[in-house]
Design an enzyme around this catalytic site. Structure first.
Site, PDB file in Angstrom:
ATOM      1  N   ARG A   1      17.115  47.043  -6.952  1.00 24.72           N
ATOM      2  CA  ARG A   1      16.587  46.065  -5.991  1.00 24.72           C
ATOM      3  C   ARG A   1      16.703  44.646  -6.529  1.00 24.72           C
ATOM      4  NH1 ARG A   1      12.865  48.158  -1.835  1.00 24.72           N
ATOM      5  NH2 ARG A   1      11.581  46.292  -2.031  1.00 24.72           N
ATOM      6  N   LYS A   2      17.013  44.509  -7.814  1.00 26.27           N
ATOM      7  CA  LYS A   2      17.296  43.192  -8.390  1.00 26.27           C
ATOM      8  C   LYS A   2      18.390  42.485  -7.579  1.00 26.27           C
ATOM      9  CE  LYS A   2      18.667  40.152 -11.679  1.00 26.27           C
ATOM     10  NZ  LYS A   2      20.064  40.336 -11.805  1.00 26.27           N
TER      11      LYS A   2
ATOM     12  N   ALA B   1      27.862  46.381 -20.053  1.00 28.12           N
ATOM     13  CA  ALA B   1      26.907  45.520 -20.771  1.00 28.12           C
ATOM     14  C   ALA B   1      25.495  45.991 -20.429  1.00 28.12           C
ATOM     15  CB  ALA B   1      27.119  44.053 -20.417  1.00 28.12           C
TER      16      ALA B   1
ATOM     17  N   VAL C   1      13.718  46.018 -12.982  1.00 23.55           N
ATOM     18  CA  VAL C   1      13.141  46.160 -14.323  1.00 23.55           C
ATOM     19  C   VAL C   1      13.090  44.770 -14.960  1.00 23.55           C
ATOM     20  CG1 VAL C   1      13.395  47.243 -16.584  1.00 23.55           C
ATOM     21  CG2 VAL C   1      14.075  48.483 -14.503  1.00 23.55           C
TER      22      VAL C   1
ATOM     23  N   GLY D   1      17.561  47.909 -17.437  1.00 28.58           N
ATOM     24  CA  GLY D   1      17.619  48.045 -15.977  1.00 28.58           C
ATOM     25  C   GLY D   1      18.614  49.126 -15.567  1.00 28.58           C
ATOM     26  N   HIS D   2      19.820  49.046 -16.160  1.00 28.54           N
ATOM     27  CA  HIS D   2      20.818  50.082 -15.888  1.00 28.54           C
ATOM     28  C   HIS D   2      20.299  51.450 -16.353  1.00 28.54           C
ATOM     29  CE1 HIS D   2      23.493  46.431 -16.640  1.00 28.54           C
ATOM     30  NE2 HIS D   2      23.854  46.776 -15.416  1.00 28.54           N
TER      31      HIS D   2
HETATM   32  P1  AMP Z   1      25.672  45.243 -12.631  1.00 29.72           P
HETATM   33  O1  AMP Z   1      26.148  45.930 -13.870  1.00 29.72           O
HETATM   34  O2  AMP Z   1      25.034  43.923 -12.876  1.00 29.72           O
HETATM   35  O3  AMP Z   1      26.700  45.237 -11.534  1.00 29.72           O
HETATM   36  O4  AMP Z   1      24.494  46.155 -12.089  1.00 29.72           O
HETATM   37  C1  AMP Z   1      24.674  47.539 -11.863  1.00 29.72           C
HETATM   38  C2  AMP Z   1      23.472  48.078 -11.153  1.00 29.72           C
HETATM   39  O5  AMP Z   1      22.301  47.862 -11.941  1.00 29.72           O
HETATM   40  C3  AMP Z   1      23.207  47.376  -9.815  1.00 29.72           C
HETATM   41  O6  AMP Z   1      22.793  48.345  -8.862  1.00 29.72           O
HETATM   42  C4  AMP Z   1      22.094  46.431 -10.157  1.00 29.72           C
HETATM   43  O7  AMP Z   1      21.274  46.118  -9.055  1.00 29.72           O
HETATM   44  C5  AMP Z   1      21.319  47.235 -11.167  1.00 29.72           C
HETATM   45  N1  AMP Z   1      20.485  46.346 -11.990  1.00 29.72           N
HETATM   46  C6  AMP Z   1      20.874  45.280 -12.701  1.00 29.72           C
HETATM   47  N2  AMP Z   1      19.813  44.680 -13.283  1.00 29.72           N
HETATM   48  C7  AMP Z   1      18.722  45.395 -12.920  1.00 29.72           C
HETATM   49  C8  AMP Z   1      17.326  45.287 -13.171  1.00 29.72           C
HETATM   50  N3  AMP Z   1      16.832  44.307 -13.929  1.00 29.72           N
HETATM   51  N4  AMP Z   1      16.501  46.197 -12.614  1.00 29.72           N
HETATM   52  C9  AMP Z   1      16.996  47.195 -11.838  1.00 29.72           C
HETATM   53  N5  AMP Z   1      18.292  47.356 -11.556  1.00 29.72           N
HETATM   54  C10 AMP Z   1      19.152  46.465 -12.085  1.00 29.72           C
END
Ligand code: AMP
Length: 292
Positions: free
Chosen positions: A149-150, A33, A177, A37-38
């Site tokens: 860092r989120k 998804a 982000v 940010g990703h």
């Molecule tokens: P997730 O798919 O939510 O498990 O996130 C995968 C990676 O993306 C993790 O390292 C999160 O910290 C990073 N991530 C998610 N949202 C953000 C964001 N807004 N800014 C920076 N990194 C993000």
């Protein structure tokens, strides 16, 4: 072209083959998804590494029994369409039975770093995270791995796991982000109803309030916490925590303590049934921007 792998041996062989031609490997674990940010993690990896893999796996062991595992968005095709033009070399999208084969019994348990903040509200969550990331890093091998860092507590935990398990991995933390109005990007933002969207900004408003007080020289933890918490409590349905802590050990500070030169403020709160988190390190991160 981006190669999509669902098989362990062929994905591992692709990682090995990149290294065998002297390419440095970058790895970005995600649950899919994908949002900007990703994409920023993948871009950072591309700028620092020769060959980049992104994993997409909604990890069942990091969801509690009453959490959103079933409704978590799964958008593999759209995700690959985002990664392909960025020059991401490989996407690894394994099945749950590959990652957790029948009979598997190993879990990675992290100590005090996993206890405060989300650890207290999501029992087993960080054990699930530490386990799946260890498994994925075991497949990828020597690499630089990128985390946002989120999810600040997650980043600290992964750094600790990599150190403690002697994994050949360089962990890189990437700044949060945000939307133009300051809301931290999250895959869960898509659950928010349009009328919730404004309220969700109370998290970043709470962070800015603490940032501004800290800049003015306020070091009393209670004053910083309450200024922030007041804004979050006003607009959110339910607040799990607004807390300050040492940014490295994650040791939580009590209201009567005073802060040093760097200080983590982290929060989690619900809008309806959607749980959102945010944080900044005071004395280190910039003030979260607001363009509106
Ligand atoms: P997730 O798919 O939510 O498990 O996130 C995968 C990676 O993306 C993790 O390292 C999160 O910290 C990073 N991530 C998610 N949202 C953000 C964001 N807004 N800014 C920076 N990194 C993000």
């Amino acid at each position: 072209v981006t190669q999509v792998f669902s098989d362990l041996a062929t994905f591992r062989a692709a990682c090995d083959s990149a290294r065998s031609t002297q390419k440095s490997v970058g790895f970005v674990p995600t649950m899919g998804a994908l949002h900007h940010g990703h994409a920023t993690l993948a871009q950072t990896a591309k700028s620092e590494c020769d060959w980049v893999a992104v994993s997409i796996f909604v990890n069942p062991t990091q969801f509690g029994p009453n959490e959103d595992f079933d409704r978590y968005p799964r958008t593999l095709e759209a995700d690959v369409r985002i990664l392909e033009p960025m020059g991401v070399d490989a996407v690894f999208a394994p099945s749950a039975s590959l990652v957790y084969p029948l009979g598997d019994q190993t879990r990675v348990h992290v100590g005090s770093l996993a206890e405060p903040f989300c650890g207290g509200f999501r029992p087993g969550h960080f054990e699930g995270v530490a386990t799946v990331v260890s498994k994925l890093l075991g497949i990828v091998g020597k690499c630089s791995a990128y985390f946002g860092r989120k999810d600040y507590q997650q980043l600290q935990i992964i750094k600790r796991v990599v150190t403690d398990l002697f994994l050949p991995v360089n962990v890189v933390g990437v700044p949060t982000v945000r939307e133009p109005d300051g809301l931290a990007l999250s895959s869960r933002n898509r659950y928010l109803k349009p009328e919730d969207r404004q309220q969700a900004l109370s998290l970043v408003r709470g962070l800015r309030a603490a940032f501004d007080l800290f800049e003015q020289g306020e070091r009393n933890v209670g004053n910083l916490r309450q200024a922030s918490c007041k804004l979050v409590e006003r607009d959110m349905t339910k607040v799990d925590y607004v807390q300050l802590a040492d940014p490295d050990s994650l040791e939580v500070y009590q209201d009567n303590q005073s802060a040093g030169s760097r200080l983590l403020i982290a929060m989690a709160a619900y809008l309806g049934t959607t749980r959102l988190i945010d944080n900044i390190v005071l004395g280190e991160d910039p003030r979260p921007k607001e363009s509106i």
